[in-house]
Design an enzyme around this catalytic site. Sequence first.
Site, PDB file in Angstrom:
ATOM      1  CG  ASN A  10      -1.697   1.255   1.414  1.00  0.00           C
ATOM      2  OD1 ASN A  10      -1.811   2.052   0.477  1.00  0.00           O
ATOM      3  ND2 ASN A  10      -2.262   1.466   2.593  1.00  0.00           N
ATOM      4  CG  HIS A  97      -5.850   1.823   4.947  1.00  0.00           C
ATOM      5  ND1 HIS A  97      -5.435   2.780   5.829  1.00  0.00           N
ATOM      6  CD2 HIS A  97      -4.814   0.956   4.817  1.00  0.00           C
ATOM      7  CE1 HIS A  97      -4.191   2.508   6.211  1.00  0.00           C
ATOM      8  NE2 HIS A  97      -3.794   1.413   5.617  1.00  0.00           N
ATOM      9  CD  GLU A  99      -3.071   5.539   6.582  1.00  0.00           C
ATOM     10  OE1 GLU A  99      -3.020   5.615   5.344  1.00  0.00           O
ATOM     11  OE2 GLU A  99      -2.155   5.061   7.281  1.00  0.00           O
ATOM     12  CD  GLU A 169      -3.590  -2.598   7.224  1.00  0.00           C
ATOM     13  OE1 GLU A 169      -2.479  -2.847   6.767  1.00  0.00           O
ATOM     14  OE2 GLU A 169      -4.195  -1.541   6.996  1.00  0.00           O
ATOM     15  N   GLY A 175       2.166   2.218  10.646  1.00  0.00           N
ATOM     16  CA  GLY A 175       3.101   3.329  10.486  1.00  0.00           C
ATOM     17  C   GLY A 175       3.761   3.763  11.792  1.00  0.00           C
ATOM     18  CB  SER A 215       5.071  -1.747  11.899  1.00  0.00           C
ATOM     19  OG  SER A 215       4.563  -0.434  12.108  1.00  0.00           O
TER      20      SER A 215
END
Length: 253
Positions: A10, A97, A99, A169, A175, A215
């Site tokens: 991604n 996602h 985000e 996730e 991140g 990560s």
Amino acid sequence: MKRRKFVAGNWKMNKDIAETTELLNAVLGMPTVATGEAEICVCPPFPSLLRAEHVLAGSRILLGAQDMSEHDGGAFTGEVSARMLTAAGCTHVILGHSERRQYHGETDGLINRKVVRALAAGLVPIVCVGESLTEREKDETTARITAQVEGVLNNLAGSQVAGLIIAYEPVWAIGTGKTATPGQANDVHALVRGLLSARFDEKTANSTRIIYGGSVNEKNAAELFARPDIDGGLIGGASLKAGSFSSICQAAG
Ligand code: PEP
């Protein structure tokens, strides 16, 4: 049942067209990417998709987008439809996602409508679920993941679910450099598989790929992918470095 491993990069809002060409050529130049059994996919930003399709032509790397509209077409400024993605060479699309949930207010209901639209267009949705740090600390992971899985898969048939990919996730691991331990990740993957079994049947649960994101890097990938319920990874930061991404792909077999 043996599930084929799946690794997707991604790229988020990184890499313009020239940089896309450069990164993909570097990835294609890695000997470990040319061979292997795992399915590999990259998800660049929209403007880079067509170029990516050209660069990847004839390779084993698949192309995905990072989002799409719930609508088929029309007066939806700024949106991109499933059909536009398939026309640009995409076979996969990331949906829901964290985000998108966090910065664009995407709900399980909206994500569900996008999943339905993607499947109808022949795209494989990579549907994301994951708990926040607060939810994990309050011991609400199971409730949160259950609600998300049920919400995003609402009204789907088992045969449709077996064709999509679920990405677990944990939001606190995206991140941040904090990875869920292989045990923590596998526990949630097993929970999701149990939900699929209860809601559909064992065949669906055993066929659906559940990948981990948060990560993942070349150092921790092999240990994560070795867990029985972890069928690959959704890779953010490490997918922007050809060497790291190819090592992660190699860890997937
Ligand atoms: C992601 O954005 O899907 C992701 C997992 O990012 P990172 O690997 O950088 O944590």
